[in-house]
Scaffold this motif. Structure first.
Motif, PDB file in Angstrom:
ATOM      1  N   TYR A  51       0.860  -1.188   0.000  1.00  0.00           N
ATOM      2  CA  TYR A  51       0.000   0.000   0.000  1.00  0.00           C
ATOM      3  C   TYR A  51       0.894   1.235   0.000  1.00  0.00           C
ATOM      4  O   TYR A  51       1.764   1.380   0.856  1.00  0.00           O
ATOM      5  N   ASP A  52       0.695   2.083  -1.009  1.00  0.00           N
ATOM      6  CA  ASP A  52       1.482   3.298  -1.144  1.00  0.00           C
ATOM      7  C   ASP A  52       0.713   4.450  -0.510  1.00  0.00           C
ATOM      8  O   ASP A  52      -0.299   4.902  -1.046  1.00  0.00           O
ATOM      9  N   PHE A  53       1.169   4.913   0.646  1.00  0.00           N
ATOM     10  CA  PHE A  53       0.465   5.983   1.337  1.00  0.00           C
ATOM     11  C   PHE A  53       0.594   7.319   0.607  1.00  0.00           C
ATOM     12  O   PHE A  53      -0.198   8.230   0.841  1.00  0.00           O
ATOM     13  N   LYS A  54       1.597   7.454  -0.268  1.00  0.00           N
ATOM     14  CA  LYS A  54       1.733   8.681  -1.024  1.00  0.00           C
ATOM     15  C   LYS A  54       0.747   8.746  -2.181  1.00  0.00           C
ATOM     16  O   LYS A  54       0.398   9.836  -2.637  1.00  0.00           O
ATOM     17  N   ARG A  55       0.299   7.592  -2.680  1.00  0.00           N
ATOM     18  CA  ARG A  55      -0.652   7.540  -3.798  1.00  0.00           C
ATOM     19  C   ARG A  55      -1.789   6.586  -3.444  1.00  0.00           C
ATOM     20  O   ARG A  55      -1.884   5.487  -3.980  1.00  0.00           O
ATOM     21  N   PRO A  56      -2.662   6.974  -2.557  1.00  0.00           N
ATOM     22  CA  PRO A  56      -3.761   6.091  -2.154  1.00  0.00           C
ATOM     23  C   PRO A  56      -4.764   5.883  -3.282  1.00  0.00           C
ATOM     24  O   PRO A  56      -5.094   6.813  -4.012  1.00  0.00           O
ATOM     25  N   GLN A  57      -5.219   4.646  -3.431  1.00  0.00           N
ATOM     26  CA  GLN A  57      -6.215   4.307  -4.444  1.00  0.00           C
ATOM     27  C   GLN A  57      -7.608   4.546  -3.852  1.00  0.00           C
ATOM     28  O   GLN A  57      -8.212   3.657  -3.255  1.00  0.00           O
ATOM     29  N   ARG A  58      -8.099   5.762  -4.019  1.00  0.00           N
ATOM     30  CA  ARG A  58      -9.358   6.139  -3.389  1.00  0.00           C
ATOM     31  C   ARG A  58     -10.564   5.915  -4.290  1.00  0.00           C
ATOM     32  O   ARG A  58     -11.697   6.079  -3.859  1.00  0.00           O
ATOM     33  N   VAL A  59     -10.349   5.555  -5.539  1.00  0.00           N
ATOM     34  CA  VAL A  59     -11.438   5.216  -6.458  1.00  0.00           C
ATOM     35  C   VAL A  59     -11.434   3.707  -6.642  1.00  0.00           C
ATOM     36  O   VAL A  59     -10.442   3.130  -7.101  1.00  0.00           O
ATOM     37  N   SER A  60     -12.522   3.058  -6.269  1.00  0.00           N
ATOM     38  CA  SER A  60     -12.587   1.601  -6.349  1.00  0.00           C
ATOM     39  C   SER A  60     -12.618   1.140  -7.803  1.00  0.00           C
ATOM     40  O   SER A  60     -12.862   1.927  -8.727  1.00  0.00           O
ATOM     41  N   LYS A  61     -12.385  -0.166  -7.998  1.00  0.00           N
ATOM     42  CA  LYS A  61     -12.390  -0.716  -9.349  1.00  0.00           C
ATOM     43  C   LYS A  61     -13.769  -0.589  -9.993  1.00  0.00           C
ATOM     44  O   LYS A  61     -13.873  -0.307 -11.191  1.00  0.00           O
ATOM     45  N   GLU A  62     -14.814  -0.802  -9.213  1.00  0.00           N
ATOM     46  CA  GLU A  62     -16.165  -0.680  -9.764  1.00  0.00           C
ATOM     47  C   GLU A  62     -16.452   0.754 -10.195  1.00  0.00           C
ATOM     48  O   GLU A  62     -16.992   0.991 -11.280  1.00  0.00           O
ATOM     49  N   GLN A  63     -16.079   1.719  -9.350  1.00  0.00           N
ATOM     50  CA  GLN A  63     -16.273   3.115  -9.720  1.00  0.00           C
ATOM     51  C   GLN A  63     -15.422   3.483 -10.926  1.00  0.00           C
ATOM     52  O   GLN A  63     -15.878   4.228 -11.799  1.00  0.00           O
ATOM     53  N   SER A  64     -14.210   2.956 -10.985  1.00  0.00           N
ATOM     54  CA  SER A  64     -13.340   3.240 -12.123  1.00  0.00           C
ATOM     55  C   SER A  64     -13.939   2.707 -13.414  1.00  0.00           C
ATOM     56  O   SER A  64     -13.873   3.366 -14.462  1.00  0.00           O
ATOM     57  N   ARG A  65     -14.551   1.520 -13.359  1.00  0.00           N
ATOM     58  CA  ARG A  65     -15.181   0.964 -14.561  1.00  0.00           C
ATOM     59  C   ARG A  65     -16.356   1.823 -15.015  1.00  0.00           C
ATOM     60  O   ARG A  65     -16.570   2.017 -16.214  1.00  0.00           O
ATOM     61  N   LEU A  66     -17.131   2.344 -14.067  1.00  0.00           N
ATOM     62  CA  LEU A  66     -18.245   3.216 -14.424  1.00  0.00           C
ATOM     63  C   LEU A  66     -17.757   4.509 -15.054  1.00  0.00           C
ATOM     64  O   LEU A  66     -18.343   5.001 -16.028  1.00  0.00           O
ATOM     65  N   VAL A  67     -16.685   5.062 -14.495  1.00  0.00           N
ATOM     66  CA  VAL A  67     -16.116   6.286 -15.064  1.00  0.00           C
ATOM     67  C   VAL A  67     -15.591   6.013 -16.476  1.00  0.00           C
ATOM     68  O   VAL A  67     -15.762   6.828 -17.391  1.00  0.00           O
ATOM     69  N   GLU A  68     -14.944   4.869 -16.674  1.00  0.00           N
ATOM     70  CA  GLU A  68     -14.439   4.520 -18.000  1.00  0.00           C
ATOM     71  C   GLU A  68     -15.583   4.368 -18.990  1.00  0.00           C
ATOM     72  O   GLU A  68     -15.482   4.826 -20.141  1.00  0.00           O
ATOM     73  N   SER A  69     -16.679   3.731 -18.570  1.00  0.00           N
ATOM     74  CA  SER A  69     -17.827   3.574 -19.459  1.00  0.00           C
ATOM     75  C   SER A  69     -18.392   4.921 -19.868  1.00  0.00           C
ATOM     76  O   SER A  69     -18.734   5.146 -21.033  1.00  0.00           O
ATOM     77  N   LEU A  70     -18.479   5.843 -18.931  1.00  0.00           N
ATOM     78  CA  LEU A  70     -18.986   7.180 -19.237  1.00  0.00           C
ATOM     79  C   LEU A  70     -18.074   7.900 -20.217  1.00  0.00           C
ATOM     80  O   LEU A  70     -18.544   8.564 -21.156  1.00  0.00           O
ATOM     81  N   HIS A  71     -16.769   7.757 -20.044  1.00  0.00           N
ATOM     82  CA  HIS A  71     -15.848   8.473 -20.922  1.00  0.00           C
ATOM     83  C   HIS A  71     -15.634   7.755 -22.245  1.00  0.00           C
ATOM     84  O   HIS A  71     -15.115   8.369 -23.188  1.00  0.00           O
ATOM     85  N   GLU A  72     -16.004   6.514 -22.359  1.00  0.00           N
ATOM     86  CA  GLU A  72     -16.042   5.880 -23.675  1.00  0.00           C
ATOM     87  C   GLU A  72     -17.128   6.528 -24.536  1.00  0.00           C
ATOM     88  O   GLU A  72     -16.955   6.723 -25.739  1.00  0.00           O
ATOM     89  N   GLN A  73     -18.241   6.861 -23.894  1.00  0.00           N
ATOM     90  CA  GLN A  73     -19.284   7.593 -24.599  1.00  0.00           C
ATOM     91  C   GLN A  73     -18.787   8.994 -24.973  1.00  0.00           C
ATOM     92  O   GLN A  73     -19.039   9.476 -26.087  1.00  0.00           O
ATOM     93  N   PHE A  74     -18.078   9.636 -24.058  1.00  0.00           N
ATOM     94  CA  PHE A  74     -17.507  10.945 -24.352  1.00  0.00           C
ATOM     95  C   PHE A  74     -16.507  10.855 -25.503  1.00  0.00           C
ATOM     96  O   PHE A  74     -16.415  11.765 -26.339  1.00  0.00           O
ATOM     97  N   ALA A  75     -15.745   9.764 -25.577  1.00  0.00           N
ATOM     98  CA  ALA A  75     -14.781   9.584 -26.663  1.00  0.00           C
ATOM     99  C   ALA A  75     -15.485   9.538 -28.014  1.00  0.00           C
ATOM    100  O   ALA A  75     -14.987  10.102 -29.001  1.00  0.00           O
ATOM    101  N   ARG A  76     -16.642   8.877 -28.085  1.00  0.00           N
ATOM    102  CA  ARG A  76     -17.380   8.837 -29.343  1.00  0.00           C
ATOM    103  C   ARG A  76     -17.854  10.231 -29.739  1.00  0.00           C
ATOM    104  O   ARG A  76     -17.801  10.615 -30.913  1.00  0.00           O
TER     105      ARG A  76
END
Length: 328
Positions: free
Chosen positions: A37-62
């Motif tokens: 665990y890197d305390f200098k770069r904490p992973q504060r966005v979960s994998k599920e949330q990251s997938r949702l953000v990616e799905s939203l920005h795939e639409q933005f990419a189109r």
């Protein structure tokens, strides 16, 4: 007084405890494995949330691809390259100097974020806007001239409108207070040690390529992440809001319209002897309607004319799918 334990009995007890611990660890070797665990770069966005953000920005990419295709008057491919969690200071250090980045306020929650464009990509857009082929000038990056800045500002306005539209499927946001920055050190969207979510979009034009970076400080993103959980999953029927969003997205897409007034054939030997002032006789009479092409598809028959001082065409009828081959 109880009998004292001998050294032999003590060694047997210690060995039995060690054997049981080894058996437990061997049964589940990952149960006690240490996790980095890197305390200098904490992973504060979960994998599920990251997938949702990616799905939203795939639409933005189109949507971004449609916007850039209109600006470049050519087919432009935009794909989601990667997402990464980093520190704001690391993002600033990764930007070139001079850069072309826009910081703006997102409401809600009223905090700032940044979008940065690749210099090669912007130079290609500027070259195309001034009548070139859309080729990026090779060499050291330079600041934009005032005229070039006007062209890029118009493009950035449309890109931010696309970003608002992409987020509407989860939460309605409003982008305001847009500021162009050419020096990375002057971009004040978060503290140097604040965590951010970086989203990179890869843009490929016929003659250039580059990245568009979106930098979401978590102070801006976290209030929006809760809204993403209610988005429609795969396999479900589109909602009324989804259909409205698609209609608004398609309404912004520009399609090239070409009017063919006449056509004809000419032998190659006659074509080689053509001189200025020669008259070429066509196979189409003056009474026949013009063919209206949407992209490369013949879709309408029309009557050419004038609308004020502008050339125009009056649609006469639709060309059916079974007739399209006759008018190609």
């Amino acid at each position: 007084m109880a009998d004292e334990i001998t050294d032999t009995e003590l060694n047997e007890l210690l060995s039995s405890v060690g054997n049981r611990r080894a058996d437990r660890d061997s049964a589940d070797p990952l149960a006690r494995a240490p996790l980095a665990y890197d305390f200098k770069r904490p992973q504060r966005v979960s994998k599920e949330q990251s997938r949702l953000v990616e799905s939203l920005h795939e639409q933005f990419a189109r949507m971004l691809g449609a916007t850039l295709s209109s600006a470049m008057r050519a087919v432009v491919d935009v794909d989601l390259a990667f997402t990464d969690q980093a520190l704001y200071g690391e993002f600033i250090l990764s930007l070139p100097h001079p850069c072309t980045a826009y910081s703006f306020t997102v409401e809600p929650p009223g905090n700032r974020m940044v979008v940065a464009f690749s210099p090669d990509l912007l130079m290609a857009v500027v070259d195309r806007a001034f009548g070139g082929k859309g080729v990026s000038a090779a060499g050291k990056a330079r600041p934009l001239t005032p005229i070039e800045t006007n062209v890029v500002n118009k493009l950035a306005t449309r890109v931010l409108q696309d970003l608002e539209t992409a987020w509407e499927s989860a939460v309605a946001i409003r982008i305001s207070d847009t500021v162009l920055e050419t020096n990375p050190e002057f971009i004040q969207a978060a503290g140097s040690g604040d965590p951010v979510l970086l989203i990179a979009l890869e843009v490929n034009t016929p003659h250039a390529s580059g990245l568009v970076h979106l930098c979401y400080p978590l102070l801006t993103l976290e209030p929006l992440l809760a809204k993403l959980g209610g988005r429609r999953g795969r396999g479900q029927s589109p909602t009324h809001q989804d259909l409205e969003l698609r209609a608004r997205t398609l309404a912004k897409v520009k399609v090239p319209v070409v009017i063919r007034l006449a056509k004809g054939t000419l032998p190659l030997k006659d074509l080689a002897r053509l001189q200025p002032g020669d008259v070429v006789k066509l196979d189409t009479s003056h009474e026949e309607p013009a063919v209206v092409f949407l992209g490369k598809q013949p879709k309408y028959l029309g009557k050419p004319g004038l609308d004020g001082r502008q050339r125009a065409v009056k649609i006469v009828r639709l060309i059916g799918p079974e007739e399209e081959d006759l008018f190609r």
